[in-house]
Scaffold this motif. Structure first.
Motif, PDB file in Angstrom:
ATOM      1  N   PRO A 114     -18.987 -57.616 -30.783  1.00  0.00           N
ATOM      2  CA  PRO A 114     -17.982 -56.712 -30.997  1.00  0.00           C
ATOM      3  C   PRO A 114     -18.114 -55.975 -32.374  1.00  0.00           C
ATOM      4  CG  PRO A 114     -16.884 -58.830 -31.015  1.00  0.00           C
ATOM      5  CD  PRO A 114     -18.442 -59.038 -30.563  1.00  0.00           C
ATOM      6  N   GLU A 115     -18.488 -56.903 -33.486  1.00  0.00           N
ATOM      7  CA  GLU A 115     -18.423 -56.322 -34.793  1.00  0.00           C
ATOM      8  C   GLU A 115     -19.603 -55.080 -34.901  1.00  0.00           C
ATOM      9  OE1 GLU A 115     -16.846 -56.964 -37.508  1.00  0.00           O
ATOM     10  OE2 GLU A 115     -15.254 -58.109 -36.800  1.00  0.00           O
ATOM     11  N   ALA A 116     -20.577 -55.653 -34.336  1.00  0.00           N
ATOM     12  CA  ALA A 116     -21.851 -54.705 -34.400  1.00  0.00           C
ATOM     13  C   ALA A 116     -21.413 -53.319 -33.362  1.00  0.00           C
ATOM     14  CB  ALA A 116     -23.002 -55.249 -33.675  1.00  0.00           C
ATOM     15  N   ARG A 117     -20.808 -53.557 -32.575  1.00  0.00           N
ATOM     16  CA  ARG A 117     -20.500 -52.439 -31.737  1.00  0.00           C
ATOM     17  C   ARG A 117     -19.595 -51.381 -32.335  1.00  0.00           C
ATOM     18  NH1 ARG A 117     -19.863 -54.684 -26.748  1.00  0.00           N
ATOM     19  NH2 ARG A 117     -21.718 -53.676 -25.954  1.00  0.00           N
ATOM     20  N   ARG A 118     -18.510 -52.051 -32.990  1.00  0.00           N
ATOM     21  CA  ARG A 118     -17.686 -51.054 -33.929  1.00  0.00           C
ATOM     22  C   ARG A 118     -18.384 -50.298 -35.152  1.00  0.00           C
ATOM     23  NH1 ARG A 118     -13.788 -55.113 -32.311  1.00  0.00           N
ATOM     24  NH2 ARG A 118     -14.450 -56.386 -34.032  1.00  0.00           N
ATOM     25  N   LEU A 119     -19.387 -51.165 -35.758  1.00  0.00           N
ATOM     26  CA  LEU A 119     -19.933 -50.544 -36.848  1.00  0.00           C
ATOM     27  C   LEU A 119     -21.022 -49.343 -36.260  1.00  0.00           C
ATOM     28  CD1 LEU A 119     -21.180 -50.967 -39.674  1.00  0.00           C
ATOM     29  CD2 LEU A 119     -23.003 -52.247 -38.720  1.00  0.00           C
ATOM     30  N   PHE A 120     -21.742 -49.631 -35.099  1.00  0.00           N
ATOM     31  CA  PHE A 120     -22.617 -48.495 -34.556  1.00  0.00           C
ATOM     32  C   PHE A 120     -21.946 -47.376 -34.073  1.00  0.00           C
ATOM     33  CE2 PHE A 120     -25.875 -52.093 -34.484  1.00  0.00           C
ATOM     34  CZ  PHE A 120     -26.580 -51.365 -35.462  1.00  0.00           C
ATOM     35  N   ALA A 121     -20.623 -47.684 -33.475  1.00  0.00           N
ATOM     36  CA  ALA A 121     -19.626 -46.710 -32.992  1.00  0.00           C
ATOM     37  C   ALA A 121     -19.281 -45.486 -34.093  1.00  0.00           C
ATOM     38  CB  ALA A 121     -18.581 -47.077 -32.143  1.00  0.00           C
ATOM     39  N   ARG A 122     -19.007 -46.208 -35.288  1.00  0.00           N
ATOM     40  CA  ARG A 122     -18.569 -45.430 -36.418  1.00  0.00           C
ATOM     41  C   ARG A 122     -19.647 -44.713 -36.845  1.00  0.00           C
ATOM     42  NH1 ARG A 122     -15.583 -49.958 -37.675  1.00  0.00           N
ATOM     43  NH2 ARG A 122     -17.069 -50.471 -39.370  1.00  0.00           N
ATOM     44  N   ALA A 123     -21.120 -45.256 -36.859  1.00  0.00           N
ATOM     45  CA  ALA A 123     -21.985 -44.643 -37.735  1.00  0.00           C
ATOM     46  C   ALA A 123     -22.613 -43.261 -36.980  1.00  0.00           C
ATOM     47  CB  ALA A 123     -23.316 -45.790 -37.757  1.00  0.00           C
ATOM     48  N   GLY A 124     -21.969 -42.966 -35.759  1.00  0.00           N
ATOM     49  CA  GLY A 124     -22.482 -41.738 -34.976  1.00  0.00           C
ATOM     50  C   GLY A 124     -22.069 -40.396 -35.693  1.00  0.00           C
ATOM     51  N   THR A 125     -22.904 -39.554 -35.715  1.00  0.00           N
ATOM     52  CA  THR A 125     -22.447 -38.007 -36.167  1.00  0.00           C
ATOM     53  C   THR A 125     -22.804 -37.047 -35.434  1.00  0.00           C
ATOM     54  OG1 THR A 125     -24.533 -37.419 -37.336  1.00  0.00           O
ATOM     55  CG2 THR A 125     -22.959 -38.886 -38.611  1.00  0.00           C
ATOM     56  N   ASP A 126     -22.504 -36.026 -35.444  1.00  0.00           N
ATOM     57  CA  ASP A 126     -22.620 -34.883 -34.256  1.00  0.00           C
ATOM     58  C   ASP A 126     -23.943 -34.024 -34.719  1.00  0.00           C
ATOM     59  OD1 ASP A 126     -22.033 -33.414 -36.689  1.00  0.00           O
ATOM     60  OD2 ASP A 126     -20.490 -32.398 -36.038  1.00  0.00           O
ATOM     61  N   GLY A 127     -24.825 -34.639 -35.543  1.00  0.00           N
ATOM     62  CA  GLY A 127     -26.153 -34.336 -35.959  1.00  0.00           C
ATOM     63  C   GLY A 127     -26.199 -33.050 -37.021  1.00  0.00           C
ATOM     64  N   THR A 128     -24.914 -32.524 -37.202  1.00  0.00           N
ATOM     65  CA  THR A 128     -25.011 -31.500 -38.355  1.00  0.00           C
ATOM     66  C   THR A 128     -24.417 -32.033 -39.639  1.00  0.00           C
ATOM     67  OG1 THR A 128     -22.555 -31.184 -37.648  1.00  0.00           O
ATOM     68  CG2 THR A 128     -24.507 -30.002 -36.515  1.00  0.00           C
ATOM     69  N   GLY A 129     -24.029 -33.133 -39.876  1.00  0.00           N
ATOM     70  CA  GLY A 129     -23.330 -33.680 -41.157  1.00  0.00           C
ATOM     71  C   GLY A 129     -21.860 -33.589 -40.991  1.00  0.00           C
TER      72      GLY A 129
END
Length: 289
Positions: A114-129
């Protein structure tokens, strides 16, 4: 700092020459010893009962994705162990997997999922910054599996140092990070992707701490700082095959690169030294010469 996830989009993934060249494909089960490796031990996977609902969910995730089983098969096909070593998943007080020298086992803590899932879920962007966007669940799951492999091979490095009494000059945590990269870089496209997931994780943790003092605990810790691990892993993966991973470098025409050019210039030699050192240390224990 460019978003760490851009490294995944920019790198052209392909098998890289590294530790145990010739072992590019992941076997379904450990292959017989073909070299002069000593030891007939293997990693023995077990899933202990979970204490909490969140841990039960993590246990189901790990089993469904065969995270421990696949990591064990991948390692067992490459490196001989002097005896069977338990590789267990369990509920822990903290979500940090570890090698227990006294018990002689590697423990993967359910809390990491769950810690990693929260980390990676927050790390996403819409690809435009711009505004962060929630990443697809399947992409997050893939990164959780990747980071899990990176950490498991890190802990395997600690186990090998103790089981074979390997000499380590410098910080052991850095040395076993190097082994983890070597194992992943010597695999197929999927395992190179696991290395990138681990790089993404260090980058996300570093980004989360930007602008603040990490504090005495971080500076005095046996591990390198998250930002250092991010650049080290990126450097070593790039150094394993500069042609295939050229887009990792922050160069003219490639502003999304993550490696400063001055560091990138040193990475191929750095990787060769790391590979040579680990090959020398593990020579009697490699299943393929």
């Amino acid at each position: 700092m460019p978003a760490a996830a851009r490294l995944r989009r920019r790198l052209a993934l392909a098998p890289a020459a590294a530790l145990l060249a010739g072992c590019a494909a992941t076997p379904a089960a450990p292959s017989p010893t073909t070299g002069t490796a000593t030891g007939a031990g293997r990693l023995v996977v077990a899933y202990e009962a979970a204490r909490t609902p969140e841990d039960r969910t993590a246990r189901a995730f790990l089993r469904a994705h065969r995270v421990l089983e696949d990591a064990a098969a991948y390692a067992d096909a490459r490196i001989a162990l002097p005896r069977d070593v338990p590789l267990r998943a369990a509920s822990c007080e903290a979500p940090n997997p570890y090698w227990d020298e006294a018990a002689g086992r590697i423990t993967y803590c359910y809390g990491l999922v769950p810690e990693a899932r929260r980390l990676f879920a927050r790390a996403g962007t819409d690809g435009t910054g711009g505004t962060p966007a929630r990443r697809p669940a399947a992409a997050v799951d893939e990164d959780v599996v990747g980071l899990s492999n990176g950490i498991l091979f890190h802990e395997l490095g600690h186990a090998l140092v103790d089981l074979y009494d390997l000499p380590v000059t410098g910080r052991e945590e850095d040395a076993v990070d190097q082994l983890a990269v070597l194992l992943l870089a010597s695999g197929d496209e999927r395992h190179a992707g696991y290395a990138i997931s681990t790089i993404d994780a260090w980058g996300a943790l570093w980004k989360a701490a930007e602008g603040g003092d990490p504090g005495v605990a971080a500076y005095s810790d046996v591990h390198s700082l998250d930002g250092q691990r991010f650049f080290n892993w990126a450097c070593w993966l790039y150094g394993s095959d500069p042609g295939r991973f050229a887009d990792a470098v922050d160069a003219e025409g490639n502003p999304d690169g993550v490696l400063p050019r001055d560091r990138a210039a040193l990475c191929p030699a750095e990787f060769r030294r790391i590979e040579s050192s680990w090959r020398t240390l593990l020579a009697p224990h490699l299943k393929q010469p």
